[in-house]
Design a protein around this motif. Structure first.
Motif, short mmCIF file in Angstrom:
data_model
loop_
_atom_site.label_atom_id
_atom_site.label_comp_id
_atom_site.label_asym_id
_atom_site.label_seq_id
_atom_site.Cartn_x
_atom_site.Cartn_y
_atom_site.Cartn_z
N LYS A 10 -12.65 -14.13 -2.59
CA LYS A 10 -11.68 -13.68 -0.83
C LYS A 10 -10.78 -13.32 -0.50
N GLU A 11 -9.46 -13.57 -0.73
CA GLU A 11 -8.17 -14.05 -0.30
C GLU A 11 -7.79 -12.50 -1.38
N ALA A 12 -8.71 -11.64 -1.97
CA ALA A 12 -7.75 -10.77 -3.36
C ALA A 12 -6.67 -9.86 -2.34
N VAL A 13 -6.08 -9.39 -1.74
CA VAL A 13 -5.05 -8.48 -0.79
C VAL A 13 -3.66 -9.36 -0.82
N LEU A 14 -4.38 -11.57 -1.00
CA LEU A 14 -2.83 -11.95 -0.72
C LEU A 14 -2.80 -11.53 -1.99
N PHE A 15 -3.29 -11.81 -2.70
CA PHE A 15 -2.80 -12.35 -4.72
C PHE A 15 -2.03 -10.58 -4.99
N LEU A 253 -3.24 -14.19 5.51
CA LEU A 253 -2.69 -13.17 6.23
C LEU A 253 -1.28 -13.10 6.09
N LEU A 254 -0.99 -14.52 7.20
CA LEU A 254 0.47 -14.63 7.03
C LEU A 254 0.99 -14.65 5.81
N LEU A 255 0.98 -15.34 5.00
CA LEU A 255 1.40 -14.88 3.62
C LEU A 255 1.33 -13.74 3.42
N THR A 256 0.16 -13.40 3.02
CA THR A 256 -0.03 -11.79 2.73
C THR A 256 1.44 -10.94 3.04
N PHE A 257 1.69 -10.81 4.53
CA PHE A 257 2.89 -10.40 4.96
C PHE A 257 3.87 -10.61 4.56
N ILE A 258 3.78 -11.73 4.60
CA ILE A 258 5.32 -12.45 3.61
C ILE A 258 5.47 -11.58 2.30
N CYS A 259 4.86 -11.80 1.20
CA CYS A 259 4.69 -11.29 0.15
C CYS A 259 5.24 -9.46 -0.12
N PHE A 260 4.26 -9.06 0.97
CA PHE A 260 4.96 -7.40 1.05
C PHE A 260 6.16 -7.55 1.81
N PHE A 261 6.77 -8.22 2.61
CA PHE A 261 8.26 -8.09 3.26
C PHE A 261 9.48 -8.06 2.27
N VAL A 262 8.50 -8.86 1.19
CA VAL A 262 9.65 -9.05 -0.12
C VAL A 262 9.41 -7.90 -1.12
N PHE A 263 8.03 -7.92 -0.98
CA PHE A 263 8.13 -6.37 -2.30
C PHE A 263 8.80 -5.26 -1.77
N VAL A 295 -6.43 2.57 0.15
CA VAL A 295 -6.72 2.10 -1.52
C VAL A 295 -5.98 0.99 -1.01
N ILE A 296 -4.91 0.05 0.05
CA ILE A 296 -5.05 -1.15 -0.06
C ILE A 296 -5.13 -1.56 1.83
N SER A 297 -5.62 -0.93 2.90
CA SER A 297 -5.98 -1.38 3.72
C SER A 297 -4.54 -1.19 4.07
N ASN A 298 -5.08 -1.35 5.91
CA ASN A 298 -4.11 -0.59 6.92
C ASN A 298 -3.07 -1.40 7.13
N VAL A 299 -3.35 -2.80 6.89
CA VAL A 299 -2.09 -4.04 7.37
C VAL A 299 -1.29 -3.65 6.58
N PRO A 300 -1.64 -4.04 4.92
CA PRO A 300 -0.06 -3.90 4.05
C PRO A 300 0.28 -3.14 3.96
N CYS A 301 -0.48 -1.85 3.97
CA CYS A 301 0.20 0.33 4.80
C CYS A 301 1.48 -0.04 5.35
N ALA A 302 1.03 -0.51 6.85
CA ALA A 302 1.90 -0.35 7.75
C ALA A 302 2.83 -1.08 7.51
N VAL A 303 2.96 -2.86 6.92
CA VAL A 303 4.69 -3.27 6.34
C VAL A 303 4.86 -2.30 5.31
N MET A 304 4.03 -2.10 3.67
CA MET A 304 5.01 -1.38 3.29
C MET A 304 5.48 0.09 3.91
N LEU A 305 5.60 0.91 4.56
CA LEU A 305 5.77 1.97 4.81
C LEU A 305 6.62 2.07 6.15
N SER A 306 6.79 0.65 6.70
CA SER A 306 7.54 1.09 7.68
C SER A 306 9.45 0.84 7.20
#
Length: 378
Positions: A10-15, A253-263, A295-306
């Protein structure tokens, strides 16, 4: 064990984001600078908006509005068009996820005996929610993040998003013609459908709290209030009116943002990696945003490319248009697929085929149009 597997699916993007963050720690070991990676203002405001929206949802406000409007139509095409347009405009105010969670179950209930009508309407609703949400900062998480992270002026934001939104609306109005047309007999409304919650008469306190939370959040979006003030006010409203709203906030979703911020922060801390990725992204923000979103969906893509470009406008266009295409390009699209797939007699293969054909067609048209517009504006 089965519950754990179900949660991971269910939370594949988070993991995935968690795995990316952990791997990045090999290059940049944990240190106090990690706290600086996180854009706390975006997370705080996103939490406030989600809490306000869930407050409205807890009293059935959106379902009641949708049901009242849909009972006024007498053909499958006119009713389908109304549902699609409701998704489009509702997403501007309450996010694409909430728009679909409100309208899609109602659509399935109304068209449960008409599979072709149901599939095409839900496919169009999904595209409408993703496209309508691009118009405002609070329409979807990636918009709110880019708007806040780059401190975009409000006027600049709307200058970028309104042209593709207007074109999207025109395309959707043409697209509703693919919904089969037949006569409806007394369409079922929310009062008669046990799956659609009704607004209880004793919810005035909850309604006032939701309205005040939404107003304060909007003032914060417009940068009239500090996000910390907004957070305190919304928490007080929620705890006073209905603390259970906090249970329905999308913390994954909030945790996903935090993980991508760290990445992203860890990759950016390595000069060679930062230079390489920046070189690929620079001048190609929209194209890379569209492709990576598939491939990774637009929310994590935005965080990553920013973390690798300062061109907020083209990045915004890339991740918004990139929400079309594959089923995972936008997490909101997965919501529709799950809701439809769980319904009786669902034809998942046909849904997937029609979804893919329509979404890629819209993606090509919008990307080509925006590329031409960029060339003329250069």
């Amino acid at each position: 064990m089965s519950k754990v597997i179900k949660f991971v699916k269910k939370e594949a993007v988070l993991f995935i984001s968690l795995a990316a963050a952990l791997i990045s720690m090999i290059f940049t070991p944990p240190n106090p600078e990690y706290l600086g990676y996180v854009d706390w203002s975006t997370l705080g405001l996103l939490f406030c908006l989600m809490a306000a929206v869930q407050g409205f949802g807890s009293i059935g406000a959106f379902s009641r509005l949708a049901g009242t409007l849909t009972r006024r139509f007498h053909s499958t095409r006119s009713l389908g068009a109304a549902l699609v347009l409701m998704c489009f405009f509702l997403a501007m105010l309450v996010t694409n996820d909430v728009s679909l969670l409100t309208i899609v179950p109602l659509t399935i209930a109304l068209f449960r005996s008409m599979p072709e009508v149901c599939i095409r309407t839900v496919v169009l609703e999904t595209a409408a929610a993703n496209l309508g949400s691009m118009a405002t900062p609070m329409g979807n998480p990636q918009n709110l993040y880019i708007y806040s992270h780059f401190s975009m002026p409000v006027a600049d934001f709307f200058r970028v998003t309104l042209p593709p939104t207007a074109l999207s609306l025109a395309l959707l109005l043409l697209s509703v013609l693919i919904i089969p047309r037949s006569k409806l007999s007394a369409p079922e409304g929310p009062e008669n459908d046990p799956d659609v919650p009704a607004c209880a008469s004793g919810n005035r306190t909850k309604l006032r709290a939701a309205l005040f939370s939404a107003a304060v959040s909007l003032c914060t979006v417009l940068r009239l209030l500090d996000w910390r003030v907004c957070l305190v006010v919304v928490l007080v409203c929620v705890l006073t009116a209905d603390w259970r709203v906090l249970k329905r906030v999308d913390y994954a979703l909030l945790l996903t943002f935090i993980c991508f911020f760290v990445f992203v922060g860890n990759l950016s801390a390595v000069p060679a990696v930062r230079e390489l990725i920046s070189g690929v992204v620079s001048g190609r923000e929209m194209l890379v945003g569209v492709l990576l979103s598939q491939v990774i969906s637009n929310v994590p893509c935005a965080v990553m490319l920013s973390g690798f470009t300062g061109n907020a406008e083209q990045l915004l266009l890339g991740v918004d248009i990139g929400g079309l295409g594959t089923l995972i390009a936008s997490l909101a699209s997965l919501i529709s697929f799950k809701l439809y797939g769980a319904s009786a007699g669902a034809k998942k293969g046909r849904y997937f085929a029609e979804f893919s054909a329509y979404n890629f067609a819209m993606l090509i048209v919008l990307f080509a149009a925006q590329t031409g517009f960029n060339a003329l504006s250069a």
